[in-house]
Motif scaffolding. Structure first.
Motif, PDB file in Angstrom:
ATOM      1  N   ASN A  25       0.973   6.921   2.339  1.00  0.00           N
ATOM      2  CA  ASN A  25      -0.130   7.971   2.669  1.00  0.00           C
ATOM      3  C   ASN A  25      -1.232   7.205   3.535  1.00  0.00           C
ATOM      4  OD1 ASN A  25      -1.849  10.334   2.631  1.00  0.00           O
ATOM      5  ND2 ASN A  25      -2.789   9.417   0.849  1.00  0.00           N
ATOM      6  N   THR A  26      -1.646   5.874   2.856  1.00  0.00           N
ATOM      7  CA  THR A  26      -2.399   5.061   3.509  1.00  0.00           C
ATOM      8  C   THR A  26      -2.228   4.759   5.077  1.00  0.00           C
ATOM      9  OG1 THR A  26      -3.428   4.182   1.521  1.00  0.00           O
ATOM     10  CG2 THR A  26      -3.653   2.996   3.616  1.00  0.00           C
TER      11      THR A  26
ATOM     12  N   THR B  29      -6.696  -3.403   8.013  1.00  0.00           N
ATOM     13  CA  THR B  29      -7.395  -2.229   7.597  1.00  0.00           C
ATOM     14  C   THR B  29      -6.390  -1.386   6.985  1.00  0.00           C
ATOM     15  OG1 THR B  29      -6.431  -1.432   9.821  1.00  0.00           O
ATOM     16  CG2 THR B  29      -8.728  -2.354  10.056  1.00  0.00           C
ATOM     17  N   PHE B  30      -5.152  -1.826   6.591  1.00  0.00           N
ATOM     18  CA  PHE B  30      -4.139  -0.867   6.123  1.00  0.00           C
ATOM     19  C   PHE B  30      -4.097  -1.222   4.590  1.00  0.00           C
ATOM     20  CE2 PHE B  30      -2.960  -0.495  10.363  1.00  0.00           C
ATOM     21  CZ  PHE B  30      -2.194   0.618  10.411  1.00  0.00           C
TER      22      PHE B  30
ATOM     23  N   GLU C  53       2.835   8.988  -1.957  1.00  0.00           N
ATOM     24  CA  GLU C  53       2.876   7.910  -2.887  1.00  0.00           C
ATOM     25  C   GLU C  53       3.842   6.721  -2.819  1.00  0.00           C
ATOM     26  OE1 GLU C  53       5.267  10.905  -5.212  1.00  0.00           O
ATOM     27  OE2 GLU C  53       3.385  10.731  -3.749  1.00  0.00           O
TER      28      GLU C  53
ATOM     29  N   THR D 283       0.824  -1.250  -0.031  1.00  0.00           N
ATOM     30  CA  THR D 283      -0.114  -0.017  -0.073  1.00  0.00           C
ATOM     31  C   THR D 283       0.899   1.254  -0.136  1.00  0.00           C
ATOM     32  OG1 THR D 283      -1.901   1.133   1.100  1.00  0.00           O
ATOM     33  CG2 THR D 283      -0.133   0.034   2.586  1.00  0.00           C
ATOM     34  N   SER D 284       0.311   2.405   0.107  1.00  0.00           N
ATOM     35  CA  SER D 284       1.034   3.838   0.027  1.00  0.00           C
ATOM     36  C   SER D 284       1.424   4.118   1.333  1.00  0.00           C
ATOM     37  CB  SER D 284       0.371   4.850  -0.845  1.00  0.00           C
ATOM     38  OG  SER D 284      -0.936   5.157   0.065  1.00  0.00           O
TER      39      SER D 284
ATOM     40  N   SER E   3      -2.052   7.874   7.391  1.00  0.00           N
ATOM     41  CA  SER E   3      -3.404   8.157   7.866  1.00  0.00           C
ATOM     42  C   SER E   3      -3.914   6.980   8.971  1.00  0.00           C
ATOM     43  CB  SER E   3      -4.490   8.083   6.679  1.00  0.00           C
ATOM     44  OG  SER E   3      -3.898   9.162   5.633  1.00  0.00           O
ATOM     45  N   ARG E   4      -3.737   5.764   8.526  1.00  0.00           N
ATOM     46  CA  ARG E   4      -4.249   4.762   9.447  1.00  0.00           C
ATOM     47  C   ARG E   4      -3.727   4.971  10.939  1.00  0.00           C
ATOM     48  NH1 ARG E   4      -7.564   4.618   6.204  1.00  0.00           N
ATOM     49  NH2 ARG E   4      -8.447   2.773   5.096  1.00  0.00           N
TER      50      ARG E   4
END
Length: 205
Positions: A149-150, A203-204, A179, A146-147, A153-154
């Protein structure tokens, strides 16, 4: 700081000293007095061959080198942490022992940084002292690719933590682009009030 860090992990701390001192934390840590850090019979009392992490903190670089080589020989899988006043000796020990982490001296850099940005030294001190609040921790990413950013945020939304860097096997990458792709096995560096346990990696995504 070590007692605070491992209070819930049920790990034992063993203090090994060649000085004639008493156990500074009776009932909290184990204590072994030895004649020398290269004495095989004495060192066996410390169970150094079963240790997960070995911290070597001595006054003399030559003693640190001897102790480091001896510990690495007895337990090649342990993570060995130490500090040399002569950085060259640290590099030399690292060449012989792959699991040694030699802490560099950053006193001069911290003085210069505080001269330009007053208060910087307090920030650095708080980031390594888990008794003062927000502290830096590391965890291995176990989710799907994943990024940054993700994950950033999590961590903030779910755990009120701030992701500051990653290590993908080539050293730390501070503040990577949002990114940037994070892969399973990458090491995440974050700031939080306490170490985050039982992360729900599903959840990520």
């Amino acid at each position: 700081m070590l007692l605070h860090e491992i209070k819930s992990s049920h790990q034992d701390i063993v203090l090994c000293s060649a000085q004639k001192i008493e156990n500074p934390f009776p009932g909290k840590i184990e204590f072994v007095h030895i004649s020398a850090f290269t004495d095989q019979a004495d060192m066996q009392k410390t169970c150094v061959n079963k240790a997960k992490t070995i911290i070597i903190d001595l006054d003399n670089d030559n003693d640190i080198m001897a102790a480091g080589l001896n510990c690495a020989n007895e337990n090649p899988d342990a993570h060995i942490v130490t500090y040399f006043r002569d950085a060259h000796l640290g590099t030399l020990l690292k060449q012989h022992c792959k699991n040694v982490e030699c802490i560099p001296s950053i006193a001069s850099e911290m003085i210069a940084k505080s001269a330009v940005d007053p208060g910087s030294s307090q920030l650095h001190y708080e980031l390594v002292n888990n008794a003062l609040g927000m502290t830096q921790y590391m965890v291995k990413y176990q989710g799907q690719p994943t990024s940054f950013n993700t994950i950033f945020s999590r961590f903030k939304q779910q755990y009120d933590a701030i992701l500051i860097a990653i290590n993908q096997g080539n050293g730390l990458d501070l503040n990577p682009p949002l990114e940037h792709v994070i892969q399973p096995g990458d090491v995440l560096v974050y700031i939080a009030d306490e170490r985050i346990t039982n992360i729900d990696w599903k959840t990520f995504v």
